[in-house]
Design a protein around this motif. Structure first.
Motif, mmCIF file in Angstrom:
data_model
loop_
_atom_site.group_PDB
_atom_site.id
_atom_site.type_symbol
_atom_site.label_atom_id
_atom_site.label_comp_id
_atom_site.label_asym_id
_atom_site.label_seq_id
_atom_site.Cartn_x
_atom_site.Cartn_y
_atom_site.Cartn_z
ATOM 1 N N PRO A 87 0.810 -1.232 0.000
ATOM 2 C CA PRO A 87 0.000 0.000 0.000
ATOM 3 C C PRO A 87 0.839 1.276 0.000
ATOM 4 N N LYS A 88 1.956 1.263 0.712
ATOM 5 C CA LYS A 88 2.801 2.463 0.805
ATOM 6 C C LYS A 88 3.475 2.813 -0.522
ATOM 7 N N ASP A 89 3.467 1.870 -1.477
ATOM 8 C CA ASP A 89 4.101 2.114 -2.770
ATOM 9 C C ASP A 89 3.187 2.868 -3.743
ATOM 10 N N THR A 90 1.939 3.105 -3.348
ATOM 11 C CA THR A 90 0.948 3.668 -4.264
ATOM 12 C C THR A 90 1.340 5.060 -4.750
ATOM 13 N N ARG A 91 1.308 5.220 -6.062
ATOM 14 C CA ARG A 91 1.556 6.542 -6.648
ATOM 15 C C ARG A 91 0.342 7.444 -6.410
ATOM 16 N N PHE A 92 0.580 8.745 -6.285
ATOM 17 C CA PHE A 92 -0.472 9.686 -5.915
ATOM 18 C C PHE A 92 -1.715 9.527 -6.783
ATOM 19 N N ILE A 93 -1.548 9.544 -8.072
ATOM 20 C CA ILE A 93 -2.691 9.603 -8.975
ATOM 21 C C ILE A 93 -3.527 8.327 -8.903
ATOM 22 N N LYS A 94 -2.917 7.205 -8.472
ATOM 23 C CA LYS A 94 -3.644 5.935 -8.413
ATOM 24 C C LYS A 94 -4.567 5.833 -7.202
ATOM 25 N N TYR A 95 -4.440 6.737 -6.250
ATOM 26 C CA TYR A 95 -5.402 6.759 -5.142
ATOM 27 C C TYR A 95 -6.816 7.073 -5.646
ATOM 28 N N PHE A 96 -6.909 7.713 -6.805
ATOM 29 C CA PHE A 96 -8.215 8.036 -7.388
ATOM 30 C C PHE A 96 -8.814 6.837 -8.123
ATOM 31 N N GLU A 97 -8.062 5.759 -8.245
ATOM 32 C CA GLU A 97 -8.488 4.598 -9.038
ATOM 33 C C GLU A 97 -8.353 3.313 -8.219
ATOM 34 N N PRO A 98 -9.089 3.184 -7.111
ATOM 35 C CA PRO A 98 -8.895 2.043 -6.213
ATOM 36 C C PRO A 98 -9.377 0.710 -6.776
#
Length: 356
Positions: A238-249
């Motif tokens: 989870p900590k590896d998530t790129r910023f923009i991908k938080y909008f695409e769960p």
């Protein structure tokens, strides 16, 4: 320009002046959607093959609106993206809104722990915003580029001057009633965050939109939404998530975002400059006719530049008369709202004015 009545069959049955409610679907988009559905029905879903569809849409959005891929998120609609942004902002910040702006923009702010202040929407919009900023000193200014009720459009040069004076103030915009009507460069704009639903002026159908967030402000927003679609690989944490991908769960809808990709390609094929010019000609003619008839409110008449949305004086009886003449429009804010896209014609503008 192509035969629009053939490409948009709904134009053959009515005078459609209601793109501000929903854009029309083209025959070419319908064919693409049917072909994809048939392929999935006959062959099943090949995720390796189909996952490229949203990525193509992301690239098309970034290309058309002059943003980078790392700034471009795909969302089902503006409301979804707006709530993600609001949950990612530090609580207690002071937020400037416009009174009676679109509810999906206001409600996510007003129902959270922000200190909210307001400016009025009228012919002196920019002066009112300046006065509110001098009075309240907000951390964030959130607004629609084009107002859904009146069609009043904010001045982009004003936004640049505003940002120059207040470099730390975040500018967050809803572009749903604007994107697809004129050329727009996110990179060269003063806006920090821009969200859009694409079923109106981009004519992309429902279930698709995008959120643009400039790289240099991403460190000020901390989205909380996450899911396995946010991961780059099966081994990701989870900590590896790129910023923009938080909008695409979760999984992105192939049909919806493929439709967005196809719609943008249609705009590029016609030319956004040609679309903008056609909209301007229709709008100017309609406004001049409404002024002559004394039906255009002063707050619209006195603006230097107006959008493709016009709200004119009219009651329920007049609205019903327009309906009886197969003129599709909407009662909004105590008046009647019409909106002109590139697939509308001068004949349709004149037909509206003749009924009025």
């Amino acid at each position: 320009m192509e035969d629009l009545k053939n490409e948009f069959p709904a134009l053959n049955k009515q005078i459609y002046l209601n793109t501000a409610s929903s854009g029309l679907m083209s025959k070419s988009l319908l064919k693409w959607r049917r072909d994809l559905d048939e392929d999935i029905c006959n062959n099943g879903v090949d995720f390796i093959k189909r996952k490229q569809i949203p990525e193509d849409a992301r690239a098309s959005v970034a290309r058309m609106f002059d943003a980078s891929i790392s700034e471009t998120a795909l969302i089902p609609n503006f409301s979804f993206g707006c709530n993600i942004v609001m949950d990612g902002l530090s609580r207690g910040q002071k937020m400037l809104l416009l009174k009676n702006d679109y509810p999906s923009l206001r409600w996510p702010v007003e129902t959270r722990d922000f200190e909210v202040c307001y400016a009025n929407i009228d012919e002196n919009l920019e002066d009112g915003i300046l006065q509110a900023i001098e009075k309240y000193h907000p951390d964030i200014f959130m607004f629609s580029i084009v107002q859904w009720l009146s069609g009043i459009k904010i001045d982009f040069e004003f936004l640049k001057q505003l940002k120059a004076r207040n470099p730390n103030m975040l500018l967050i915009a809803d572009g749903t009633q604007y994107m697809g009507t004129a050329p727009f460069s996110f990179k060269n704009s003063a806006i920090d965050v821009l969200g859009t639903s694409c079923y109106k002026w981009l004519c992309a159908g429902f279930g698709n939109g995008f959120m643009l967030v400039k790289n240099d402000v991403q460190e000020r927003i901390f989205p909380k939404t996450i899911g396995f679609n946010s991961a780059d690989t099966f081994e990701s944490k989870p900590k590896d998530t790129r910023f923009i991908k938080y909008f695409e769960p979760g999984h992105l809808d192939f049909i919806a975002f493929g439709s967005l990709d196809q719609a943008i390609k249609k705009v590029e094929q016609i030319g956004i400059e040609n679309i903008s010019e056609a909209i301007k000609i229709n709008t100017v003619c309609a406004m001049e006719g409404l002024v002559e008839k004394g039906l255009l409110p002063e707050k619209s008449m006195n603006r230097k530049e107006h959008s493709s949305i016009i709200n004119f004086t009219g009651d329920q009886l007049l609205f019903e008369k327009l309906q009886s003449k197969n003129i599709v429009c909407s009662p909004r804010g105590g008046g009647i709202r019409v909106s002109f896209h590139y697939y509308n014609s001068m004949d349709e503008v004149n037909a509206l004015l003749a009924v009025l």
